[in-house]
Design a protein around this motif. Structure first.
Motif, PDB file in Angstrom:
ATOM      1  N   GLN A  78       0.854  -1.022  -0.093  1.00  0.00           N
ATOM      2  CA  GLN A  78       0.003   0.016   0.061  1.00  0.00           C
ATOM      3  C   GLN A  78       0.861   1.189  -0.052  1.00  0.00           C
ATOM      4  OE1 GLN A  78      -2.775  -0.654   3.279  1.00  0.00           O
ATOM      5  NE2 GLN A  78      -4.085  -1.414   1.891  1.00  0.00           N
ATOM      6  N   PHE A  79       0.309   2.385  -0.555  1.00  0.00           N
ATOM      7  CA  PHE A  79       1.122   3.550  -0.757  1.00  0.00           C
ATOM      8  C   PHE A  79       0.037   4.842  -0.358  1.00  0.00           C
ATOM      9  CE2 PHE A  79       3.052   0.601  -3.783  1.00  0.00           C
ATOM     10  CZ  PHE A  79       4.353   0.914  -3.553  1.00  0.00           C
ATOM     11  N   MET A  80       0.302   5.701   0.338  1.00  0.00           N
ATOM     12  CA  MET A  80      -0.320   6.952   0.840  1.00  0.00           C
ATOM     13  C   MET A  80       0.363   8.101  -0.117  1.00  0.00           C
ATOM     14  SD  MET A  80      -2.770   8.222   2.682  1.00  0.00           S
ATOM     15  CE  MET A  80      -2.608   7.008   4.023  1.00  0.00           C
TER      16      MET A  80
ATOM     17  N   GLU B 287     -10.585  -1.319 -10.608  1.00  0.00           N
ATOM     18  CA  GLU B 287      -9.257  -2.008 -10.720  1.00  0.00           C
ATOM     19  C   GLU B 287      -8.457  -2.598  -9.551  1.00  0.00           C
ATOM     20  OE1 GLU B 287      -6.854  -0.133 -13.548  1.00  0.00           O
ATOM     21  OE2 GLU B 287      -8.656   0.157 -14.956  1.00  0.00           O
ATOM     22  N   GLY B 288      -8.973  -1.943  -8.393  1.00  0.00           N
ATOM     23  CA  GLY B 288      -8.360  -2.627  -7.107  1.00  0.00           C
ATOM     24  C   GLY B 288      -7.181  -1.796  -6.669  1.00  0.00           C
ATOM     25  N   LEU B 289      -6.728  -0.576  -7.579  1.00  0.00           N
ATOM     26  CA  LEU B 289      -5.689   0.206  -7.108  1.00  0.00           C
ATOM     27  C   LEU B 289      -5.815   1.249  -6.149  1.00  0.00           C
ATOM     28  CD1 LEU B 289      -4.494   0.272 -10.998  1.00  0.00           C
ATOM     29  CD2 LEU B 289      -3.361  -1.109  -9.020  1.00  0.00           C
ATOM     30  N   LEU B 290      -7.088   1.802  -6.151  1.00  0.00           N
ATOM     31  CA  LEU B 290      -7.552   2.948  -5.477  1.00  0.00           C
ATOM     32  C   LEU B 290      -8.209   2.465  -4.138  1.00  0.00           C
ATOM     33  CD1 LEU B 290      -7.455   5.812  -4.708  1.00  0.00           C
ATOM     34  CD2 LEU B 290      -9.374   6.177  -6.483  1.00  0.00           C
ATOM     35  N   ARG B 291      -7.860   2.392  -3.072  1.00  0.00           N
ATOM     36  CA  ARG B 291      -8.614   1.802  -1.963  1.00  0.00           C
ATOM     37  C   ARG B 291      -9.553   2.901  -1.293  1.00  0.00           C
ATOM     38  NH1 ARG B 291      -9.096  -3.380  -2.787  1.00  0.00           N
ATOM     39  NH2 ARG B 291      -7.120  -4.442  -3.163  1.00  0.00           N
ATOM     40  N   GLN B 292      -8.835   4.020  -1.060  1.00  0.00           N
ATOM     41  CA  GLN B 292      -9.839   5.077  -0.483  1.00  0.00           C
ATOM     42  C   GLN B 292      -9.127   6.274  -1.162  1.00  0.00           C
ATOM     43  OE1 GLN B 292      -9.921   5.008   3.898  1.00  0.00           O
ATOM     44  NE2 GLN B 292      -9.862   2.781   3.659  1.00  0.00           N
ATOM     45  N   ILE B 293     -10.093   7.513  -0.676  1.00  0.00           N
ATOM     46  CA  ILE B 293      -9.577   8.831  -1.195  1.00  0.00           C
ATOM     47  C   ILE B 293     -10.281   9.774  -0.344  1.00  0.00           C
ATOM     48  CG2 ILE B 293     -11.518   8.884  -2.809  1.00  0.00           C
ATOM     49  CD1 ILE B 293      -9.508  10.566  -4.879  1.00  0.00           C
TER      50      ILE B 293
ATOM     51  N   LEU C 183      -4.640  10.155  -1.050  1.00  0.00           N
ATOM     52  CA  LEU C 183      -5.172   8.675  -1.678  1.00  0.00           C
ATOM     53  C   LEU C 183      -4.323   7.454  -1.121  1.00  0.00           C
ATOM     54  CD1 LEU C 183      -5.457  10.714  -3.999  1.00  0.00           C
ATOM     55  CD2 LEU C 183      -5.733   8.933  -5.460  1.00  0.00           C
ATOM     56  N   LEU C 184      -5.141   6.276  -0.805  1.00  0.00           N
ATOM     57  CA  LEU C 184      -4.612   5.087  -0.339  1.00  0.00           C
ATOM     58  C   LEU C 184      -4.657   4.326  -1.432  1.00  0.00           C
ATOM     59  CD1 LEU C 184      -3.347   3.506   1.734  1.00  0.00           C
ATOM     60  CD2 LEU C 184      -5.750   2.842   2.299  1.00  0.00           C
ATOM     61  N   LEU C 185      -3.378   3.611  -2.043  1.00  0.00           N
ATOM     62  CA  LEU C 185      -3.176   3.088  -3.155  1.00  0.00           C
ATOM     63  C   LEU C 185      -2.875   1.271  -2.866  1.00  0.00           C
ATOM     64  CD1 LEU C 185      -1.373   5.108  -5.776  1.00  0.00           C
ATOM     65  CD2 LEU C 185      -3.988   4.771  -5.873  1.00  0.00           C
ATOM     66  N   GLU C 186      -3.166   0.534  -3.517  1.00  0.00           N
ATOM     67  CA  GLU C 186      -2.534  -0.933  -3.435  1.00  0.00           C
ATOM     68  C   GLU C 186      -1.892  -1.206  -4.648  1.00  0.00           C
ATOM     69  OE1 GLU C 186      -3.916  -5.038  -1.424  1.00  0.00           O
ATOM     70  OE2 GLU C 186      -4.656  -3.114  -0.672  1.00  0.00           O
TER      71      GLU C 186
ATOM     72  N   PRO D 138       5.579   4.377   0.699  1.00  0.00           N
ATOM     73  CA  PRO D 138       5.149   3.176   0.855  1.00  0.00           C
ATOM     74  C   PRO D 138       4.691   2.960   2.359  1.00  0.00           C
ATOM     75  CG  PRO D 138       7.505   3.170   0.683  1.00  0.00           C
ATOM     76  CD  PRO D 138       6.900   4.598   0.168  1.00  0.00           C
ATOM     77  N   LEU D 139       3.880   1.980   2.770  1.00  0.00           N
ATOM     78  CA  LEU D 139       3.286   1.672   4.028  1.00  0.00           C
ATOM     79  C   LEU D 139       3.710   0.434   4.318  1.00  0.00           C
ATOM     80  CD1 LEU D 139      -0.188   3.594   3.865  1.00  0.00           C
ATOM     81  CD2 LEU D 139       1.815   4.610   4.654  1.00  0.00           C
TER      82      LEU D 139
END
Length: 95
Positions: A2-4, A36-42, A53-56, A85-86
């Protein structure tokens, strides 16, 4: 992984009207990234124009490629102030 991503509007270079003209396109691409499962939260930022944004993604390159698909980013209307990166927090597990 995950990435912030923390972004700030470049309001010194672009007007509110510039942003409004692309809102529907930005939202549509964000929905695609979500599906697509890339963007988890915004979230919108509460202190200034922009978002968080929280990305995976598999790696940093894939996360950056996903963010670069957003129209505001493509047009350099957002400054990416943080791209981190988280790692999982291990403090809730058993000892």
């Amino acid at each position: 992984m995950q990435f912030m991503v923390v972004m700030r509007r470049r309001s010194e270079r672009f007007t509110d009207e510039d942003f409004k003209a692309l809102v529907a396109e930005e939202q549509a691409e964000a929905r695609k990234l979500y599906m697509e499962g890339l963007l988890r939260q915004i979230w919108y930022r509460g202190d200034t124009g922009g978002g968080v944004l929280l990305l995976e993604a598999d790696d940093l390159d894939a996360a950056r490629a996903a963010i670069n698909r957003l129209p505001f980013v493509e047009r350099d209307m957002l400054e990416l102030t943080e791209f981190m990166p988280l790692k999982p927090f291990g403090g809730f597990g058993l000892r």
